[in-house]
Each structure stands twice: as structure tokens, then as C-alpha cells.
Write an enzyme that holds these catalytic residues in place. Structure first.
Site, PDB file in Angstrom:
ATOM      1  N   HIS A  77      36.770  36.140  40.495  1.00 56.35           N
ATOM      2  CA  HIS A  77      36.978  36.610  41.874  1.00 56.35           C
ATOM      3  C   HIS A  77      36.413  35.587  42.858  1.00 56.35           C
ATOM      4  CE1 HIS A  77      36.600  40.927  40.127  1.00 56.35           C
ATOM      5  NE2 HIS A  77      37.864  40.753  40.443  1.00 56.35           N
ATOM      6  N   LYS A 100      38.454  57.446  39.920  1.00 56.46           N
ATOM      7  CA  LYS A 100      37.860  56.640  38.852  1.00 56.46           C
ATOM      8  C   LYS A 100      36.382  56.393  39.146  1.00 56.46           C
ATOM      9  CE  LYS A 100      39.221  52.402  36.717  1.00 56.46           C
ATOM     10  NZ  LYS A 100      40.090  51.244  36.887  1.00 56.46           N
ATOM     11  N   ARG A 127      46.290  35.615  37.308  1.00 57.72           N
ATOM     12  CA  ARG A 127      45.764  35.079  36.041  1.00 57.72           C
ATOM     13  C   ARG A 127      46.866  34.740  35.058  1.00 57.72           C
ATOM     14  NH1 ARG A 127      41.563  39.963  35.949  1.00 57.72           N
ATOM     15  NH2 ARG A 127      43.388  40.799  36.987  1.00 57.72           N
ATOM     16  N   SER A 133      36.959  42.209  35.384  1.00 55.40           N
ATOM     17  CA  SER A 133      35.728  43.014  35.436  1.00 55.40           C
ATOM     18  C   SER A 133      35.668  43.956  34.242  1.00 55.40           C
ATOM     19  CB  SER A 133      35.683  43.849  36.720  1.00 55.40           C
ATOM     20  OG  SER A 133      35.687  43.028  37.838  1.00 55.40           O
TER      21      SER A 133
HETATM   22  P1  ADP Z   1      39.802  43.090  37.715  1.00 51.27           P
HETATM   23  O1  ADP Z   1      39.176  44.448  37.561  1.00 51.27           O
HETATM   24  O2  ADP Z   1      41.023  42.897  36.859  1.00 51.27           O
HETATM   25  O3  ADP Z   1      38.857  41.966  37.623  1.00 51.27           O
HETATM   26  P2  ADP Z   1      40.204  43.500  40.593  1.00 51.27           P
HETATM   27  O4  ADP Z   1      41.018  44.671  40.998  1.00 51.27           O
HETATM   28  O5  ADP Z   1      38.765  43.581  40.937  1.00 51.27           O
HETATM   29  O6  ADP Z   1      40.452  43.117  39.116  1.00 51.27           O
HETATM   30  O7  ADP Z   1      40.863  42.151  41.149  1.00 51.27           O
HETATM   31  C1  ADP Z   1      41.109  41.847  42.450  1.00 51.27           C
HETATM   32  C2  ADP Z   1      41.936  40.593  42.541  1.00 51.27           C
HETATM   33  O8  ADP Z   1      41.267  39.515  41.906  1.00 51.27           O
HETATM   34  C3  ADP Z   1      43.301  40.646  41.868  1.00 51.27           C
HETATM   35  O9  ADP Z   1      44.207  39.921  42.659  1.00 51.27           O
HETATM   36  C4  ADP Z   1      43.123  39.919  40.565  1.00 51.27           C
HETATM   37  O10 ADP Z   1      44.313  39.334  40.124  1.00 51.27           O
HETATM   38  C5  ADP Z   1      42.129  38.875  40.992  1.00 51.27           C
HETATM   39  N1  ADP Z   1      41.337  38.412  39.876  1.00 51.27           N
HETATM   40  C6  ADP Z   1      40.566  39.150  39.066  1.00 51.27           C
HETATM   41  N2  ADP Z   1      39.988  38.367  38.134  1.00 51.27           N
HETATM   42  C7  ADP Z   1      40.412  37.105  38.390  1.00 51.27           C
HETATM   43  C8  ADP Z   1      40.185  35.850  37.757  1.00 51.27           C
HETATM   44  N3  ADP Z   1      39.423  35.755  36.687  1.00 51.27           N
HETATM   45  N4  ADP Z   1      40.793  34.758  38.278  1.00 51.27           N
HETATM   46  C9  ADP Z   1      41.597  34.878  39.349  1.00 51.27           C
HETATM   47  N5  ADP Z   1      41.860  36.022  39.978  1.00 51.27           N
HETATM   48  C10 ADP Z   1      41.281  37.127  39.505  1.00 51.27           C
END
Ligand code: ADP
Length: 162
Positions: free
Chosen positions: A17, A41, A90, A127
Site C-alpha cells: 500500500h 466485517k 497486483r 493485508s
Molecule cells: P488488501 O486487503 O488486498 O491488501 P485493500 O483493500 O486494503 O487490500 O487495498 C487497497 C488498494 O491497495 C487496492 O487498490 C489494492 O489493489 C491495493 N494494494 C493492496 N496491496 C497492494 C500491493 N501489495 N501492491 C500494490 N497495490 C496493492
């Protein structure tokens, strides 16, 4: 002034992120990282805790602010005057889902979504996977900031004792 919303659940924020947030902050005058509230959730962290962790991890970026929102993201973007949403991609799974979401958001509001390709170093990170691995004792120390790692291990231990 150009501004974009960077939405997600951030439960908790990972280095993946942060890579996207940092790169987005280099493209816009302002980025607002928005923790999307999902009432159905139970997260590992409360929304306030997630905000605190993002704030600490982005303290060095002076054009990044943090908020939370319950409801349609495009309503928030319009209310705040942001013309774009930024999302990390990703891989193909993200793309399939995000393309549909981006098209829906564009149709609803005219707000466009811009995609940033994940840094390959972090493209396997989510996450939920970090939480799962950490729950079973796997080493996730280099996948999240140090202060997030400390809080993650503490929360997992608390939950295990419940
Ligand atoms: P997650 O729970 O899958 O980590 P979130 O809902 O918190 O996802 O993700 C928010 C945004 O961050 C989404 O656009 C997701 O594609 C992006 N994101 C999450 N992890 C990564 C990563 N490792 N690299 C790039 N973008 C990411």
C-alpha cells in the site's frame, strides 16, 4: 490543484500500500488515503487504529492526508472535490475486479480511476495474507512498517487469548 483518493481497507497498511501511496503522492498535489468502512466485517484493527498506522507510516509525505468513509466512494470523492481514484494493481485478479469497479464509478459520477502497477517486490502482498501468515508464526517483518509489525503481533496474541 490535483487531488486523488486512495481507498482500501488497510487492515493493516502494508509496504505494498505504502509503495502505491508514495508513488501516487508524486503525481498529485494531494492524496487522501481513505479507509473504507465495512460494517459487516470485523477487522483485526478498528478504523481509528488503521488511520493511526497509516498516519505514522506516511508522516514524511506532506501532501498525504487520511480519512474514512462509509458508503459509495464516488460520493466521497465528489463531496471532497477529488477528480480521481488511484488504485494499485497486483495482477490479473485485481484487474478483473478493479476494471468493473472503475467503469461503474465512472458511470455513476464521472470520477475516473487511475491504476499504478504494483512494485514486483510487493505484488504478492495483501493485508489478509500478511495477517494469515503472521497468525501462524510466519515472519512478515519486512512486509509492513516496524510499528505496524509490533501492533500486528500484539493484536494477534490478544485475539488468540480471547
Ligand atoms: P488488501 O486487503 O488486498 O491488501 P485493500 O483493500 O486494503 O487490500 O487495498 C487497497 C488498494 O491497495 C487496492 O487498490 C489494492 O489493489 C491495493 N494494494 C493492496 N496491496 C497492494 C500491493 N501489495 N501492491 C500494490 N497495490 C496493492
Amino acid at each position: 490543484m490535483t487531488g486523488a483518493v486512495c481507498p482500501g481497507s488497510f487492515d493493516p497498511v502494508t509496504n505494498g500500500h505504502l509503495d502505491v501511496i508514495t508513488r501516487a503522492a508524486a503525481q498529485f498535489d494531494e492524496i487522501v488515503v481513505t479507509v473504507m468502512i465495512n460494517k459487516s466485517k470485523r477487522g483485526l484493527f478498528t478504523v481509528d487504529e488503521r488511520i493511526e498506522m497509516i498516519a505514522e507510516a506516511t508522516a514524511h509525505l506532506d501532501n498525504v492526508r487520511i480519512s474514512s468513509w462509509y458508503g459509495l466512494l464516488v460520493d466521497y470523492a465528489k463531496e471532497q472535490g477529488y477528480t480521481a481514484i488511484v488504485k494499485g494493481l497486483r495482477g490479473a485478479n485485481d484487474f478483473d475486479y478493479e476494471l468493473q469497479m472503475a467503469q461503474m464509478n465512472q458511470k455513476l459520477s464521472g470520477v475516473d480511476t487511475l491504476f499504478i502497477p504494483a512494485n514486483p517486490t510487493y505484488s504478492f502482498l495483501s493485508s489478509s495474507l500478511v495477517k494469515e501468515v503472521a497468525t501462524f508464526g510466519g515472519d512478515v517483518a519486512d512486509m509492513v512498517p516496524e510499528h505496524v509489525h509490533t501492533r500486528l503481533l500484539a493484536r494477534i496474541a490478544e485475539r488468540a487469548a480471547e
